[in-house]
Design a protein around this motif. Structure first.
Motif, PDB file in Angstrom:
ATOM      1  N   TYR A 147      38.108  46.020  57.432  1.00  0.00           N
ATOM      2  CA  TYR A 147      37.843  46.090  58.872  1.00  0.00           C
ATOM      3  C   TYR A 147      37.301  44.760  59.407  1.00  0.00           C
ATOM      4  O   TYR A 147      37.764  44.248  60.433  1.00  0.00           O
ATOM      5  N   VAL A 148      36.330  44.188  58.704  1.00  0.00           N
ATOM      6  CA  VAL A 148      35.709  42.948  59.166  1.00  0.00           C
ATOM      7  C   VAL A 148      36.679  41.773  59.051  1.00  0.00           C
ATOM      8  O   VAL A 148      36.646  40.846  59.860  1.00  0.00           O
ATOM      9  N   SER A 149      37.562  41.811  58.049  1.00  0.00           N
ATOM     10  CA  SER A 149      38.515  40.710  57.860  1.00  0.00           C
ATOM     11  C   SER A 149      39.478  40.571  59.033  1.00  0.00           C
ATOM     12  O   SER A 149      40.017  39.494  59.278  1.00  0.00           O
ATOM     13  N   ALA A 150      39.686  41.651  59.783  1.00  0.00           N
ATOM     14  CA  ALA A 150      40.568  41.575  60.951  1.00  0.00           C
ATOM     15  C   ALA A 150      40.005  40.629  62.009  1.00  0.00           C
ATOM     16  O   ALA A 150      40.756  40.035  62.784  1.00  0.00           O
ATOM     17  N   GLU A 151      38.670  40.469  62.010  1.00  0.00           N
ATOM     18  CA  GLU A 151      38.034  39.576  62.983  1.00  0.00           C
ATOM     19  C   GLU A 151      37.709  38.208  62.378  1.00  0.00           C
ATOM     20  O   GLU A 151      37.905  37.178  63.016  1.00  0.00           O
ATOM     21  N   LEU A 152      37.243  38.214  61.122  1.00  0.00           N
ATOM     22  CA  LEU A 152      36.749  36.971  60.539  1.00  0.00           C
ATOM     23  C   LEU A 152      37.742  36.277  59.614  1.00  0.00           C
ATOM     24  O   LEU A 152      37.542  35.117  59.269  1.00  0.00           O
ATOM     25  N   GLY A 153      38.778  36.969  59.199  1.00  0.00           N
ATOM     26  CA  GLY A 153      39.766  36.336  58.341  1.00  0.00           C
ATOM     27  C   GLY A 153      39.825  36.973  56.960  1.00  0.00           C
ATOM     28  O   GLY A 153      38.904  37.691  56.541  1.00  0.00           O
ATOM     29  N   PRO A 154      40.900  36.688  56.215  1.00  0.00           N
ATOM     30  CA  PRO A 154      41.116  37.343  54.916  1.00  0.00           C
ATOM     31  C   PRO A 154      40.103  36.990  53.838  1.00  0.00           C
ATOM     32  O   PRO A 154      40.021  37.696  52.835  1.00  0.00           O
ATOM     33  N   TRP A 155      39.327  35.932  54.019  1.00  0.00           N
ATOM     34  CA  TRP A 155      38.334  35.575  53.001  1.00  0.00           C
ATOM     35  C   TRP A 155      37.302  36.682  52.791  1.00  0.00           C
ATOM     36  O   TRP A 155      36.717  36.796  51.698  1.00  0.00           O
ATOM     37  N   VAL A 156      37.094  37.512  53.810  1.00  0.00           N
ATOM     38  CA  VAL A 156      36.126  38.610  53.693  1.00  0.00           C
ATOM     39  C   VAL A 156      36.575  39.617  52.634  1.00  0.00           C
ATOM     40  O   VAL A 156      35.744  40.289  52.007  1.00  0.00           O
ATOM     41  N   LEU A 157      37.889  39.705  52.396  1.00  0.00           N
ATOM     42  CA  LEU A 157      38.410  40.654  51.404  1.00  0.00           C
ATOM     43  C   LEU A 157      37.923  40.341  49.993  1.00  0.00           C
ATOM     44  O   LEU A 157      38.002  41.194  49.109  1.00  0.00           O
ATOM     45  N   LEU A 158      37.418  39.126  49.777  1.00  0.00           N
ATOM     46  CA  LEU A 158      36.852  38.783  48.465  1.00  0.00           C
ATOM     47  C   LEU A 158      35.687  39.707  48.128  1.00  0.00           C
ATOM     48  O   LEU A 158      35.477  40.046  46.955  1.00  0.00           O
ATOM     49  N   ILE A 159      34.947  40.114  49.131  1.00  0.00           N
ATOM     50  CA  ILE A 159      33.805  41.011  48.884  1.00  0.00           C
ATOM     51  C   ILE A 159      34.287  42.361  48.383  1.00  0.00           C
ATOM     52  O   ILE A 159      33.819  42.872  47.364  1.00  0.00           O
ATOM     53  N   GLY A 160      35.233  42.947  49.104  1.00  0.00           N
ATOM     54  CA  GLY A 160      35.720  44.267  48.717  1.00  0.00           C
ATOM     55  C   GLY A 160      36.552  44.253  47.446  1.00  0.00           C
ATOM     56  O   GLY A 160      36.586  45.250  46.704  1.00  0.00           O
ATOM     57  N   GLY A 161      37.226  43.150  47.184  1.00  0.00           N
ATOM     58  CA  GLY A 161      38.119  43.106  46.032  1.00  0.00           C
ATOM     59  C   GLY A 161      37.496  42.630  44.740  1.00  0.00           C
ATOM     60  O   GLY A 161      38.111  42.721  43.676  1.00  0.00           O
ATOM     61  N   MET A 162      36.244  42.137  44.800  1.00  0.00           N
ATOM     62  CA  MET A 162      35.669  41.505  43.617  1.00  0.00           C
ATOM     63  C   MET A 162      35.482  42.478  42.457  1.00  0.00           C
ATOM     64  O   MET A 162      35.787  42.159  41.306  1.00  0.00           O
ATOM     65  N   ARG A 163      34.995  43.673  42.741  1.00  0.00           N
ATOM     66  CA  ARG A 163      34.797  44.620  41.636  1.00  0.00           C
ATOM     67  C   ARG A 163      36.132  45.023  41.021  1.00  0.00           C
ATOM     68  O   ARG A 163      36.251  45.158  39.807  1.00  0.00           O
ATOM     69  N   TYR A 164      37.144  45.217  41.862  1.00  0.00           N
ATOM     70  CA  TYR A 164      38.449  45.620  41.347  1.00  0.00           C
ATOM     71  C   TYR A 164      39.083  44.487  40.542  1.00  0.00           C
ATOM     72  O   TYR A 164      39.783  44.730  39.550  1.00  0.00           O
ATOM     73  N   ALA A 165      38.814  43.249  40.942  1.00  0.00           N
ATOM     74  CA  ALA A 165      39.288  42.102  40.158  1.00  0.00           C
ATOM     75  C   ALA A 165      38.565  42.058  38.813  1.00  0.00           C
ATOM     76  O   ALA A 165      39.172  41.741  37.776  1.00  0.00           O
ATOM     77  N   PHE A 166      37.285  42.409  38.803  1.00  0.00           N
ATOM     78  CA  PHE A 166      36.510  42.448  37.561  1.00  0.00           C
ATOM     79  C   PHE A 166      37.069  43.505  36.611  1.00  0.00           C
ATOM     80  O   PHE A 166      37.224  43.262  35.413  1.00  0.00           O
ATOM     81  N   VAL A 167      37.389  44.681  37.164  1.00  0.00           N
ATOM     82  CA  VAL A 167      37.961  45.755  36.342  1.00  0.00           C
ATOM     83  C   VAL A 167      39.314  45.335  35.765  1.00  0.00           C
ATOM     84  O   VAL A 167      39.614  45.584  34.591  1.00  0.00           O
ATOM     85  N   ALA A 168      40.134  44.671  36.582  1.00  0.00           N
ATOM     86  CA  ALA A 168      41.432  44.202  36.104  1.00  0.00           C
ATOM     87  C   ALA A 168      41.264  43.148  35.021  1.00  0.00           C
ATOM     88  O   ALA A 168      41.989  43.140  34.011  1.00  0.00           O
ATOM     89  N   ALA A 169      40.288  42.249  35.207  1.00  0.00           N
ATOM     90  CA  ALA A 169      40.044  41.204  34.210  1.00  0.00           C
ATOM     91  C   ALA A 169      39.574  41.801  32.880  1.00  0.00           C
ATOM     92  O   ALA A 169      39.887  41.272  31.808  1.00  0.00           O
ATOM     93  N   ALA A 170      38.842  42.912  32.955  1.00  0.00           N
ATOM     94  CA  ALA A 170      38.343  43.548  31.730  1.00  0.00           C
ATOM     95  C   ALA A 170      39.480  44.093  30.866  1.00  0.00           C
ATOM     96  O   ALA A 170      39.312  44.267  29.655  1.00  0.00           O
ATOM     97  N   ARG A 171      40.624  44.355  31.461  1.00  0.00           N
ATOM     98  CA  ARG A 171      41.772  44.805  30.678  1.00  0.00           C
ATOM     99  C   ARG A 171      42.350  43.660  29.845  1.00  0.00           C
ATOM    100  O   ARG A 171      42.983  43.893  28.818  1.00  0.00           O
ATOM    101  N   VAL A 172      42.144  42.446  30.333  1.00  0.00           N
ATOM    102  CA  VAL A 172      42.618  41.266  29.603  1.00  0.00           C
ATOM    103  C   VAL A 172      41.563  40.771  28.625  1.00  0.00           C
ATOM    104  O   VAL A 172      41.884  40.379  27.492  1.00  0.00           O
ATOM    105  N   TRP A 173      40.304  40.796  29.053  1.00  0.00           N
ATOM    106  CA  TRP A 173      39.183  40.349  28.211  1.00  0.00           C
ATOM    107  C   TRP A 173      38.232  41.523  28.000  1.00  0.00           C
ATOM    108  O   TRP A 173      37.316  41.753  28.818  1.00  0.00           O
TER     109      TRP A 173
END
Length: 253
Positions: A147-173
């Protein structure tokens, strides 16, 4: 005893189904109050069905005989998150009612501090409850980031996506899956994300101030994740060195 366990498991499944029913009722109320369009309805219904299916499977695998008061609080919070998700999906065709959006999100954030206390006071803490609580938190942060990224830009998605990126990385490491020590700082940083994103979403501050608030939240989150990843990496090195030492000792022996 087996009959009692079966009866208890059936009651638990009924509670998860009731949660999905309450979610649909909340969507109906939001729809009548806001004139929610097809995107909001579809997203809300998908959330209700998907969360019910995932939770039911988790409950079945954990063989719970009682859902417990803390999980009921988390289930109520998940219902509110479903409503927020529907409003965010509907926002792409027009801004949602700010007061309603902020109220639902604020209650969901406040309840985040309630379910843990209830679990500890009633002695009903469980691995399922902790995971359920974490997933609801993570999804709410993701939705607010969208929701906030619609106003401030896609960089805000880093906040929401960080945990999911961590979970994905754990499958590799796999060393990333090791348990972390308790940390008050980690909990505080996690709580700050929702509050800061809600402030930015509420529109009470100028755009530049919103950007600053969200940037601080992102910086704190990067620091928290970075610290944890570094700790896990160091622990993995210690474990590997200990394993190599035991191998050498067995060979020498």
């Amino acid at each position: 005893m087996a009959l009692n366990n079966t009866y208890g498991a059936r009651l638990v499944q009924q509670e998860t189904a009731l949660g999905a029913g309450v979610q649909i009722l909340l969507l109906a109320l939001l729809g009548s109050a806001t004139g929610m369009g097809p995107a909001g309805w579809l997203t809300g219904l998908v959330f209700a069905v998907a969360s019910w299916a995932v939770l039911s499977r988790a409950v079945h695998r954990s063989r719970l005989s009682s859902f417990g008061p803390a999980n009921r609080v988390t289930l109520g919070r998940a219902t509110l998150v479903g409503g927020v998700t529907a409003l965010v999906a509907d926002s792409f065709r027009g801004s949602p009612p700010v007061t309603l959006f902020v109220a639902l999100t604020a209650v969901a954030l406040v309840l985040d501090g309630v379910d843990g206390k209830v679990a500890r006071r009633t002695g009903t803490s469980s691995a399922l409850g902790a995971r359920f609580d974490m997933e609801v938190d993570a999804f709410l942060i993701l939705v607010l980031s969208v929701y906030v990224s619609a106003e401030l830009g896609p960089w805000v998605l880093l906040i929401g996506g960080m945990r999911y990126a961590f979970v994905a990385a754990a499958r590799v490491w796999p060393w990333l899956t090791a348990p972390l020590p308790p940390s008050t700082a980690r909990k505080a940083v996690a709580a700050v994300q929702g509050v800061f994103l809600l402030v930015a979403a509420s529109g009470v501050l100028p755009v530049m101030a919103d950007a600053g608030v969200v940037a601080v939240a992102l910086a704190l989150l990067l620091w928290s994740f970075g610290r944890d990843v570094l700790w896990l990496w160091r622990q993995s090195r210690v474990v590997r060195q200990q394993g190599a030492g035991r191998v050498l000792e067995s060979v020498a022996g």
